[in-house]
Motif scaffolding. Structure first.
Motif, short mmCIF file in Angstrom:
data_model
loop_
_atom_site.label_atom_id
_atom_site.label_comp_id
_atom_site.label_asym_id
_atom_site.label_seq_id
_atom_site.Cartn_x
_atom_site.Cartn_y
_atom_site.Cartn_z
N GLU A 423 0.70 -1.28 -0.12
CA GLU A 423 0.01 0.07 0.01
C GLU A 423 0.89 1.28 -0.23
N ASP A 427 0.88 4.13 -2.72
CA ASP A 427 0.72 5.63 -2.38
C ASP A 427 2.04 6.46 -2.96
N ARG A 430 1.38 6.94 -6.72
CA ARG A 430 0.26 7.88 -6.70
C ARG A 430 0.98 9.36 -6.75
N TYR A 431 1.92 9.53 -5.72
CA TYR A 431 2.58 10.88 -5.36
C TYR A 431 3.27 11.22 -6.51
#
Ligand SMILES: Cc1cc2nc3c(=O)[nH]c(=O)nc-3n(C[C@H](O)[C@H](O)[C@H](O)COP(=O)(O)OP(=O)(O)OC[C@H]3O[C@@H](n4cnc5c(N)ncnc54)[C@H](O)[C@@H]3O)c2cc1C
Length: 445
Positions: A423, A427, A430-431
């Motif tokens: 996860e 993340d 995505r950043y």
């Protein structure tokens, strides 16, 4: 806008993220000619030198950011940005194009907003000569432009003579793809044309070079493409170095996502490249060990862009030494060098660093044109790398000027943890996308 108030100047620079801890600094404003000092809090507007002219060469991350923020900090300064291309293809996220995740449109940016919203005079031409005494540049089209301050952000050139058998024309067959655009497309087409079971060689250069984690992100995203479309294929990395940026994180990611697909060989084993035979697509290591591949991505050693070197701004290593507070060249007064071409202490050669330096340089110029003393700058850099579309890793750092040199602030920043779960990696991926969207918006719009 005529003039600039201290509060507005500080607010703008704070918004640019280039400065911090300004409170308590004893600022002063001077009128034209520095004769009459005025208190900053009297509400009087400082007098501005009539129509100061700033010319910025190179519309990449450093130049575009510097032009935009100079207009924001000092809208009374005439800003001219000179860049030959009408579309700028970013190297950041060009590896996602090679990985089949995005098309070329995704990494293409224009200059319309800089010209329309910020009234920057964007000239599509190439600077062929600089006369630092007359303070004039010549353009390839034949005309010339005078300046009060000249900022160069020309990026990199390649050392075409570094390896026997490889020159600029060889890059059509063995692309470096280290300047995005046509080169990215050549490498992409070769990957698409390769048979399943083929071998791709990536040969990264020694330090210093543009984007230290870039070759390893490239290996990762090419592996993503191969795993999806040609799963029997292999990637061999023949490195000139013995270690590389975020190495434990990349290697852990390769093991987890592409087991057995990527082999990395260090320079002291047999990684470094001695010569290249373009026709047979063969690289010879420095110990003359031959490696033949279906696709070769040789990334040559680098130096500052030619306009900087030809204008006497570079040292014997090919990079441009500057005052690391203002980015003014050590060689010529009123000429500034930012981005990859500059020697910027411990900052890496990255788009984020170039953007940050563009803002610091713009703030320094705005201060200078308005007779304001420049506060101590701080600088930032974050480099996200994608190991896979949903697997990101990063390194971040804050820098300050210490004894005239840009140095990392201990304890600020760091790398992603090695024991992070899926996860966390998702993340960070995505950043990475968010970072790309915001840095390109910050630089070009
Ligand atoms: C594969 C790859 C991935 C990367 N990923 C990242 C990343 O994820 N994050 C990150 O921060 N950085 C990344 N980088 C690094 C980043 O691309 C560079 O550090 C950044 O582009 C440097 O900005 P610059 O302004 O110095 O040069 P550039 O952005 O290259 O801009 C230079 C501009 O100057 C122009 N120019 C040159 N000579 C002249 C002349 N004589 N007259 C007029 N114009 C001229 C050129 O046309 C060019 O547009 C990556 C690089 C690569 C290769």
């Amino acid at each position: 806008m005529n003039g600039i108030s201290r509060r507005r100047f500080i607010r703008l620079m704070g918004g640019a993220g280039a400065f911090s801890a300004l409170n308590g600094l004893a600022w002063s404003l001077a009128g034209c000619g520095d004769t009459e000092k005025q208190s900053l809090d009297t509400g009087k507007q400082p007098q501005v030198k009539a129509k100061a002219r700033a010319v910025i060469v190179g519309g990449g991350f450093g130049g575009a950011s510097c032009a935009k923020y100079l207009r924001r900090f000092a809208a009374d300064v005439q800003v001219t940005l000179i860049e030959p291309s009408r579309r700028f293809y970013t190297c950041p996220f060009s590896n996602t194009v090679l990985g089949g995740m995005n098309g070329m449109d995704y990494i293409s940016h224009g200059y319309e907003t800089l010209s329309e919203r910020y009234a920057i005079n964007v000239v599509h031409d190439t600077v062929s000569d600089i006369d630092p005494v007359a303070k004039r540049i010549s353009l390839q089209a034949g005309n010339s432009v005078d300046y009060d301050a000249l900022v160069l952000s020309p990026g990199i050139d390649f050392r075409w003579d570094a390896v026997e058998g490889y020159d600029e024309s060889a890059a059509e067959m063995i692309p470096h793809a280290w300047q995005a655009g046509n080169q990215t497309q050549i490498l992409g087409r070769q990957l698409v044309a390769m048979e399943d079971g083929g071998v791709v060689i990536i040969a990264p250069p020694g330090n210093p070079f543009r984007c230290p984690p870039g070759p390893y992100e490239r290996a990762s995203l090419i592996a993503h493409y191969l795993k999806t479309h040609k799963p029997r294929s292999k990637i061999l990395m023949l490195d000139a170095k013995d270690k590389f940026s975020k190495q434990p994180l990349f290697m852990q990611g390769w093991e987890a996502v592409y087991p057995g697909m990527i082999e990395w060989v260090s320079g002291s084993d047999w990684g470094g490249i001695g010569r290249i035979d373009t026709q047979s697509r063969t690289l010879y290591s420095s110990f003359d060990k031959p490696h033949t591949a279906d696709v070769i991505n040789y990334i040559p050693p680098q130096m500052a862009g030619s306009i900087a070197r030809n204008s006497g701004l570079a040292n014997s290593d090919g990079w441009c030494p500057v005052d690391q507070r203002t980015f003014e060249s050590n060689m010529h007064k009123d000429v500034y060098v930012i981005g990859d071409a500059s020697v910027a202490g411990q900052m890496p050669k990255s788009g984020f660093a170039a953007n940050s330096q563009g803002k610091v340089c713009a703030a320094g110029l705005a201060a200078k044109f308005h007779g304001i003393e420049m506060p101590d700058p701080s600088y930032v850099n974050t480099c996200y790398s994608l190991v896979a579309p949903d697997y990101g890793i990063s390194v971040a750092a804050v820098y300050r000027l210490v004894d005239g040199e840009i140095k990392k602030v201990e304890g600020a920043g760091g790398v992603s943890p090695k024991d992070a779960d899926a996860e966390f990696r998702r993340d960070e991926a995505r950043y990475a996308v968010g970072w790309y969207q915001s840095i390109t918006a910050d630089s070009f719009t």
